[in-house]
Design a protein around this motif. Structure first.
Motif, PDB file in Angstrom:
ATOM      1  N   VAL A   1       0.893  -1.106   0.027  1.00 53.88           N
ATOM      2  CA  VAL A   1       0.071  -0.058  -0.138  1.00 53.88           C
ATOM      3  C   VAL A   1       0.938   1.225   0.110  1.00 53.88           C
ATOM      4  CG1 VAL A   1      -1.704   1.139   1.113  1.00 53.88           C
ATOM      5  CG2 VAL A   1      -1.869  -1.107   1.301  1.00 53.88           C
ATOM      6  N   SER A   2       0.572   2.061  -0.919  1.00 54.43           N
ATOM      7  CA  SER A   2       1.437   3.339  -0.849  1.00 54.43           C
ATOM      8  C   SER A   2       0.473   4.579  -1.141  1.00 54.43           C
ATOM      9  CB  SER A   2       2.436   3.385  -2.352  1.00 54.43           C
ATOM     10  OG  SER A   2       1.420   3.450  -3.304  1.00 54.43           O
ATOM     11  N   VAL A   3       0.980   5.644  -0.275  1.00 53.50           N
ATOM     12  CA  VAL A   3       0.149   6.624   0.022  1.00 53.50           C
ATOM     13  C   VAL A   3       0.967   7.870  -0.613  1.00 53.50           C
ATOM     14  CG1 VAL A   3      -0.853   8.501   1.702  1.00 53.50           C
ATOM     15  CG2 VAL A   3      -0.983   5.979   2.075  1.00 53.50           C
ATOM     16  N   ALA A   4       0.348   8.616  -1.834  1.00 54.58           N
ATOM     17  CA  ALA A   4       0.921   9.691  -2.357  1.00 54.58           C
ATOM     18  C   ALA A   4       0.081  10.962  -2.100  1.00 54.58           C
ATOM     19  CB  ALA A   4       0.763   9.318  -3.932  1.00 54.58           C
ATOM     20  N   ALA A   5       1.062  12.064  -1.959  1.00 52.65           N
ATOM     21  CA  ALA A   5       0.533  13.395  -1.674  1.00 52.65           C
ATOM     22  C   ALA A   5      -0.190  13.850  -2.746  1.00 52.65           C
ATOM     23  CB  ALA A   5       1.629  14.221  -1.194  1.00 52.65           C
ATOM     24  N   VAL A   6      -1.343  14.451  -2.662  1.00 50.66           N
ATOM     25  CA  VAL A   6      -2.020  15.129  -3.695  1.00 50.66           C
ATOM     26  C   VAL A   6      -1.279  16.215  -4.103  1.00 50.66           C
ATOM     27  CG1 VAL A   6      -4.152  15.839  -4.566  1.00 50.66           C
ATOM     28  CG2 VAL A   6      -4.093  13.635  -2.983  1.00 50.66           C
ATOM     29  N   SER A   7      -1.191  16.505  -5.333  1.00 48.32           N
ATOM     30  CA  SER A   7      -0.227  17.821  -5.670  1.00 48.32           C
ATOM     31  C   SER A   7      -1.256  18.891  -6.362  1.00 48.32           C
ATOM     32  CB  SER A   7       1.008  17.588  -6.370  1.00 48.32           C
ATOM     33  OG  SER A   7       0.598  16.949  -7.356  1.00 48.32           O
ATOM     34  N   SER A   8      -1.722  19.928  -5.812  1.00 48.30           N
ATOM     35  CA  SER A   8      -2.705  20.609  -6.686  1.00 48.30           C
ATOM     36  C   SER A   8      -1.786  22.007  -6.325  1.00 48.30           C
ATOM     37  CB  SER A   8      -4.033  20.695  -6.301  1.00 48.30           C
ATOM     38  OG  SER A   8      -3.955  21.089  -4.730  1.00 48.30           O
ATOM     39  N   THR A   9      -2.158  22.974  -7.403  1.00 53.14           N
ATOM     40  CA  THR A   9      -1.618  24.387  -7.180  1.00 53.14           C
ATOM     41  C   THR A   9      -2.024  25.118  -5.965  1.00 53.14           C
ATOM     42  OG1 THR A   9      -1.837  24.541  -9.713  1.00 53.14           O
ATOM     43  CG2 THR A   9      -1.217  26.451  -8.610  1.00 53.14           C
ATOM     44  N   GLU A  10      -3.180  25.075  -5.507  1.00 53.16           N
ATOM     45  CA  GLU A  10      -3.705  25.717  -4.339  1.00 53.16           C
ATOM     46  C   GLU A  10      -3.146  25.160  -3.094  1.00 53.16           C
ATOM     47  OE1 GLU A  10      -5.953  24.596  -6.422  1.00 53.16           O
ATOM     48  OE2 GLU A  10      -6.957  22.916  -5.219  1.00 53.16           O
ATOM     49  N   GLU A  11      -2.644  23.908  -3.162  1.00 54.32           N
ATOM     50  CA  GLU A  11      -1.964  23.263  -1.859  1.00 54.32           C
ATOM     51  C   GLU A  11      -0.575  23.348  -1.847  1.00 54.32           C
ATOM     52  OE1 GLU A  11      -3.468  19.499  -1.376  1.00 54.32           O
ATOM     53  OE2 GLU A  11      -5.512  19.997  -1.392  1.00 54.32           O
ATOM     54  N   ALA A  12      -0.018  23.493  -2.694  1.00 51.96           N
ATOM     55  CA  ALA A  12       1.566  23.721  -2.744  1.00 51.96           C
ATOM     56  C   ALA A  12       1.927  25.093  -2.370  1.00 51.96           C
ATOM     57  CB  ALA A  12       1.922  23.644  -4.147  1.00 51.96           C
ATOM     58  N   SER A  13       3.030  24.943  -1.415  1.00 52.21           N
ATOM     59  CA  SER A  13       3.602  26.165  -0.924  1.00 52.21           C
ATOM     60  C   SER A  13       4.082  26.952  -1.759  1.00 52.21           C
ATOM     61  CB  SER A  13       4.292  25.809   0.457  1.00 52.21           C
ATOM     62  OG  SER A  13       5.654  25.346  -0.399  1.00 52.21           O
ATOM     63  N   CYS A  14       4.744  27.997  -1.445  1.00 48.49           N
ATOM     64  CA  CYS A  14       5.381  29.213  -2.362  1.00 48.49           C
ATOM     65  C   CYS A  14       6.637  28.354  -2.753  1.00 48.49           C
ATOM     66  CB  CYS A  14       5.505  30.657  -1.809  1.00 48.49           C
ATOM     67  SG  CYS A  14       6.190  31.949  -2.713  1.00 48.49           S
ATOM     68  N   CYS A  15       7.489  27.810  -1.984  1.00 43.95           N
ATOM     69  CA  CYS A  15       8.891  27.449  -2.166  1.00 43.95           C
ATOM     70  C   CYS A  15       8.601  26.275  -3.129  1.00 43.95           C
ATOM     71  CB  CYS A  15       9.619  26.990  -0.906  1.00 43.95           C
ATOM     72  SG  CYS A  15       9.809  28.476   0.131  1.00 43.95           S
ATOM     73  N   GLN A  16       7.726  25.411  -3.057  1.00 44.09           N
ATOM     74  CA  GLN A  16       7.508  24.390  -3.782  1.00 44.09           C
ATOM     75  C   GLN A  16       7.171  24.755  -5.325  1.00 44.09           C
ATOM     76  OE1 GLN A  16       4.425  22.280  -1.819  1.00 44.09           O
ATOM     77  NE2 GLN A  16       5.772  20.788  -0.848  1.00 44.09           N
ATOM     78  N   ARG A  17       6.403  25.733  -5.352  1.00 43.35           N
ATOM     79  CA  ARG A  17       5.916  26.338  -6.717  1.00 43.35           C
ATOM     80  C   ARG A  17       7.093  26.970  -7.323  1.00 43.35           C
ATOM     81  NH1 ARG A  17       1.261  30.232  -5.615  1.00 43.35           N
ATOM     82  NH2 ARG A  17       1.966  29.986  -3.418  1.00 43.35           N
ATOM     83  N   ILE A  18       7.897  27.723  -6.529  1.00 42.24           N
ATOM     84  CA  ILE A  18       9.232  28.358  -7.307  1.00 42.24           C
ATOM     85  C   ILE A  18      10.196  27.139  -7.513  1.00 42.24           C
ATOM     86  CG2 ILE A  18      11.122  29.781  -6.557  1.00 42.24           C
ATOM     87  CD1 ILE A  18       9.262  31.568  -4.938  1.00 42.24           C
ATOM     88  N   SER A  19      10.258  26.229  -6.908  1.00 48.93           N
ATOM     89  CA  SER A  19      11.146  25.159  -7.035  1.00 48.93           C
ATOM     90  C   SER A  19      10.746  24.337  -8.357  1.00 48.93           C
ATOM     91  CB  SER A  19      11.393  24.175  -5.852  1.00 48.93           C
ATOM     92  OG  SER A  19      12.130  22.947  -6.060  1.00 48.93           O
ATOM     93  N   ARG A  20       9.551  24.083  -8.276  1.00 51.93           N
ATOM     94  CA  ARG A  20       8.970  23.316  -9.531  1.00 51.93           C
ATOM     95  C   ARG A  20       9.196  24.297 -10.982  1.00 51.93           C
ATOM     96  NH1 ARG A  20       3.505  22.564  -8.181  1.00 51.93           N
ATOM     97  NH2 ARG A  20       4.236  21.514  -6.397  1.00 51.93           N
ATOM     98  N   LYS A  21       9.259  25.487 -10.680  1.00 50.39           N
ATOM     99  CA  LYS A  21       9.252  26.117 -12.035  1.00 50.39           C
ATOM    100  C   LYS A  21      10.766  26.215 -12.319  1.00 50.39           C
ATOM    101  CE  LYS A  21       7.121  30.207 -13.753  1.00 50.39           C
ATOM    102  NZ  LYS A  21       6.178  31.563 -13.696  1.00 50.39           N
ATOM    103  N   LEU A  22      11.710  26.569 -11.247  1.00 58.25           N
ATOM    104  CA  LEU A  22      13.003  26.863 -11.735  1.00 58.25           C
ATOM    105  C   LEU A  22      13.809  25.533 -12.092  1.00 58.25           C
ATOM    106  CD1 LEU A  22      13.957  29.448  -9.230  1.00 58.25           C
ATOM    107  CD2 LEU A  22      13.436  29.710 -11.497  1.00 58.25           C
ATOM    108  N   CYS A  23      13.348  24.176 -11.728  1.00 58.19           N
ATOM    109  CA  CYS A  23      13.900  22.990 -11.747  1.00 58.19           C
ATOM    110  C   CYS A  23      13.302  22.147 -13.043  1.00 58.19           C
ATOM    111  CB  CYS A  23      13.896  22.239 -10.518  1.00 58.19           C
ATOM    112  SG  CYS A  23      14.795  23.032  -9.382  1.00 58.19           S
ATOM    113  N   ARG A  24      12.254  22.545 -13.728  1.00 57.04           N
ATOM    114  CA  ARG A  24      11.851  21.698 -14.734  1.00 57.04           C
ATOM    115  C   ARG A  24      11.833  22.484 -15.840  1.00 57.04           C
ATOM    116  NH1 ARG A  24       6.963  18.709 -11.511  1.00 57.04           N
ATOM    117  NH2 ARG A  24       8.051  17.468 -10.187  1.00 57.04           N
TER     118      ARG A  24
END
Length: 78
Positions: free
Chosen positions: A21-44
């Motif tokens: 059984v694996s539990v994955a975090a649900v990723s959505s734009t409104e739930e992502a923190s500011c740092c995660q959004r910046i990191s996602r934008k700058l690293c992909r």
């Protein structure tokens, strides 16, 4: 069984009685923190590749200059 948007996935192995059984975090734009959004934008994507290349070039020059200055003071004639 479970809806596709559910963060829990269940799979049973055929050859043994062990379950996984694996539990994955649900990723959505409104739930992502500011740092995660910046990191996602700058690293992909193309911007991420450009940032990694730029970071590598900057790291190369920093190490080169530190080595040059260190070598100058170590091998300086007295």
């Amino acid at each position: 069984m479970q809806s596709p948007e559910s963060g829990v996935q269940y799979s049973r192995w055929d050859d043994s009685s062990r379950d996984e059984v694996s539990v994955a975090a649900v990723s959505s734009t409104e739930e992502a923190s500011c740092c995660q959004r910046i990191s996602r934008k700058l690293c992909r994507g193309k911007l991420g590749i450009a940032m990694k290349v730029l970071g590598g070039v900057v790291l190369f020059w920093v190490i080169f200059i530190l080595g040059y200055v260190t070598g100058y003071y170590v091998h300086k004639c007295k």
